[in-house]
Design an enzyme around this catalytic site. Structure first.
Site, PDB file in Angstrom:
ATOM      1  N   GLY A  45       0.837  -1.211   0.000  1.00 30.15           N
ATOM      2  CA  GLY A  45       0.000   0.000   0.000  1.00 30.15           C
ATOM      3  C   GLY A  45       0.859   1.244   0.000  1.00 30.15           C
ATOM      4  N   ARG A  84       0.976  -5.175  -5.082  1.00 32.62           N
ATOM      5  CA  ARG A  84       1.215  -6.344  -4.223  1.00 32.62           C
ATOM      6  C   ARG A  84       1.367  -7.516  -5.191  1.00 32.62           C
ATOM      7  NH1 ARG A  84      -2.918  -3.514  -0.988  1.00 32.62           N
ATOM      8  NH2 ARG A  84      -1.920  -2.870   0.940  1.00 32.62           N
ATOM      9  N   ASP A 119       6.182  -4.882   6.048  1.00 31.21           N
ATOM     10  CA  ASP A 119       7.002  -6.074   6.323  1.00 31.21           C
ATOM     11  C   ASP A 119       6.832  -7.174   5.281  1.00 31.21           C
ATOM     12  OD1 ASP A 119       4.552  -6.574   7.378  1.00 31.21           O
ATOM     13  OD2 ASP A 119       5.250  -6.942   9.430  1.00 31.21           O
ATOM     14  N   THR A 136       4.273   2.768   5.745  1.00 27.64           N
ATOM     15  CA  THR A 136       2.865   2.354   5.740  1.00 27.64           C
ATOM     16  C   THR A 136       2.098   3.246   6.700  1.00 27.64           C
ATOM     17  OG1 THR A 136       1.318   0.693   6.595  1.00 27.64           O
ATOM     18  CG2 THR A 136       3.580   0.419   7.271  1.00 27.64           C
ATOM     19  N   ASP A 161      -0.159   2.432   8.484  1.00 31.07           N
ATOM     20  CA  ASP A 161      -0.619   1.667   9.655  1.00 31.07           C
ATOM     21  C   ASP A 161       0.344   1.737  10.846  1.00 31.07           C
ATOM     22  OD1 ASP A 161      -2.773   0.933   8.167  1.00 31.07           O
ATOM     23  OD2 ASP A 161      -2.132  -1.124   7.806  1.00 31.07           O
ATOM     24  N   ASP A 172       2.660  -0.236  11.635  1.00 34.22           N
ATOM     25  CA  ASP A 172       2.580  -1.560  12.271  1.00 34.22           C
ATOM     26  C   ASP A 172       3.804  -2.437  11.996  1.00 34.22           C
ATOM     27  OD1 ASP A 172       2.132  -1.954   9.591  1.00 34.22           O
ATOM     28  OD2 ASP A 172       0.481  -3.355   9.846  1.00 34.22           O
ATOM     29  N   ARG A 196      -6.281  -2.616   9.219  1.00 29.46           N
ATOM     30  CA  ARG A 196      -6.905  -3.937   9.212  1.00 29.46           C
ATOM     31  C   ARG A 196      -6.465  -4.760  10.415  1.00 29.46           C
ATOM     32  NH1 ARG A 196      -7.524  -5.375   3.251  1.00 29.46           N
ATOM     33  NH2 ARG A 196      -5.279  -5.155   3.182  1.00 29.46           N
TER      34      ARG A 196
HETATM   35  O1  F6P Z   1      -1.474   0.145   3.555  1.00 32.32           O
HETATM   36  C1  F6P Z   1      -2.170  -0.308   4.637  1.00 32.32           C
HETATM   37  C2  F6P Z   1      -3.644  -0.249   4.357  1.00 32.32           C
HETATM   38  O2  F6P Z   1      -4.004   1.076   4.034  1.00 32.32           O
HETATM   39  C3  F6P Z   1      -4.501  -0.786   5.474  1.00 32.32           C
HETATM   40  O3  F6P Z   1      -4.733   0.135   6.506  1.00 32.32           O
HETATM   41  C4  F6P Z   1      -5.741  -1.170   4.740  1.00 32.32           C
HETATM   42  O4  F6P Z   1      -6.430  -2.156   5.436  1.00 32.32           O
HETATM   43  C5  F6P Z   1      -5.188  -1.693   3.454  1.00 32.32           C
HETATM   44  O5  F6P Z   1      -3.966  -1.067   3.248  1.00 32.32           O
HETATM   45  C6  F6P Z   1      -6.068  -1.465   2.257  1.00 32.32           C
HETATM   46  O6  F6P Z   1      -5.500  -2.072   1.158  1.00 32.32           O
HETATM   47  P1  F6P Z   1      -5.951  -1.876  -0.355  1.00 32.32           P
HETATM   48  O7  F6P Z   1      -5.195  -0.711  -0.881  1.00 32.32           O
HETATM   49  O8  F6P Z   1      -5.532  -3.134  -1.002  1.00 32.32           O
HETATM   50  O9  F6P Z   1      -7.406  -1.640  -0.368  1.00 32.32           O
END
Ligand code: F6P
Length: 338
Positions: free
Chosen positions: A15, A76, A107, A135, A137, A139, A181
């Site tokens: 992300g 991804r 990670d 990120t 998050d 995290d 998430r």
């Molecule tokens: O990058 C982390 C994040 O933003 C999370 O907080 C979220 O759950 C997820 O990515 C969303 O992913 P996507 O871009 O695949 O919808």
């Protein structure tokens, strides 16, 4: 003697996060300053698999420090998780003569980098990898801070402040879902910063009565007629929580899912500065023979940690901030909340 680093690849993966561009810029400019050639790999690990790259000079990263998103695009990659996918990626590394790769992401990105480096070593090819944590998050176990978190917090706070204006005027309850998430850092920081009535995070099991109903009641008893409930994505659906509030206490909440808006926008000072320092340090680590590491922040300092060890590190639950949140959302005193 360490092998001299002549050419490196740089990519962003997973992300996106505001400040990724600032990190790309810092890596490119620091590398060029040390006589190292820089290749930008587009679309994360897929770019290595598909030979999707560009040569980067100092001017290729002009005017990006202030931009959200990533000029290298991100993805991804499922294929990169397989040995066959990584073999294709290694073929590109060999063809381009890459001595190292700086991978900016979470990670999952670092795990992929380490697997690539190991597969390269097995094939007799030395490829040093360096991870830069980015990120929204926040995290990543080994780093107190990840690029993008501050900007995402500020974006969410700005949106919630606006929501509060209208909730206050109509004396309503707002249920706002923020990203995260698996991690509640964003919800925790944002909840403290907007003076939320209640905050739900995935790290703490929710007791609906204790964590929402009772907090709304207390707020009401202290004179408040509008309520702000902040929910981390991983703690439950804001829509469902809104419905349940309606069923259980009869008020009719308005639900807002902030979604991907939190991932965009011009990076804050903290994200630009951290990204610049991390990008510089990533190149230093490669040049000084400390590859296969993650650049991390620990108590405000930038450090590099051996990658395998870094990937095993777990982030402790932020009890200190959680206690602050609990203290401020359990307010029994008289007078207006917020
Ligand atoms: O990058 C982390 C994040 O933003 C999370 O907080 C979220 O759950 C997820 O990515 C969303 O992913 P996507 O871009 O695949 O919808």
């Amino acid at each position: 003697m360490e092998k001299q680093v002549k050419r490196i690849g740089i990519l962003t993966s997973g992300g996106d996060a505001p400040g990724m561009n600032a990190a790309v810029r810092a890596v490119v400019r620091s590398a060029i300053g040390q006589g190292i050639d820089c290749i930008g790999i587009r679309r994360g690990w897929n770019g290595l698999i598909n030979s999707d790259f560009l040569h980067m000079d100092a001017s290729s990263v002009s005017h990006i420090i202030n931009k959200g998103g990533t000029m290298l695009y991100t993805a991804r990659s499922e294929e990169f998780m397989t040995e066959a996918g990584r073999a294709k990626a290694l073929a590109t590394c060999k063809l381009l003569g890459l001595d190292g790769i700086v991978a900016i992401g979470g990670d999952g990105t670092f795990r992929g980098a380490l697997a690539l480096s190991r597969q390269a070593a097995e094939a007799g090819h030395s490829l040093q990898v360096v991870g830069i944590p980015a990120t929204i998050d926040n995290d990543i176990g080994c780093s107190h801070y990840t690029i993008g978190f501050d900007t995402a917090c500020n974006t969410a706070i700005e949106c919630i402040d606006k929501l509060r204006d209208t909730m206050q005027s109509h004396e309503r309850c707002s249920v706002v879902e923020v990203m995260g998430r698996h991690a509640g850092y964003l919800a925790l920081y944002v909840g403290i910063s907007v003076g939320a009535t209640a905050v739900l995070i995935p790290e703490r099991e929710t007791d609906f009565d204790r964590d929402i109903v009772e907090k709304i009641r207390r707020a009401r008893l202290s004179g408040t007629t509008h309520y702000m409930i902040v929910v981390a994505e991983g703690a439950g659906s804001a829509m469902e929580i809104g419905k349940r509030i309606h069923q259980e206490i009869g008020i009719d909440p308005r639900v807002t899912v902030l979604g991907h808006i939190q991932r965009g926008g011009s990076p804050s000072a903290r994200d630009r500065e951290t990204a610049s320092r991390m990008g510089y340090e990533a190149v230093q680590a490669l040049v000084q023979g400390r590859g296969n590491c993650v650049i991390a922040t620990q108590d405000g300092r930038i450090v590099d940690l051996e990658m395998e060890h870094a990937l095993q590190m777990k982030k402790e639950f932020d009890m200190e901030r959680y206690q602050v949140l609990e203290a401020l959302t359990n307010n029994k005193g008289a007078g207006q909340m917020f």
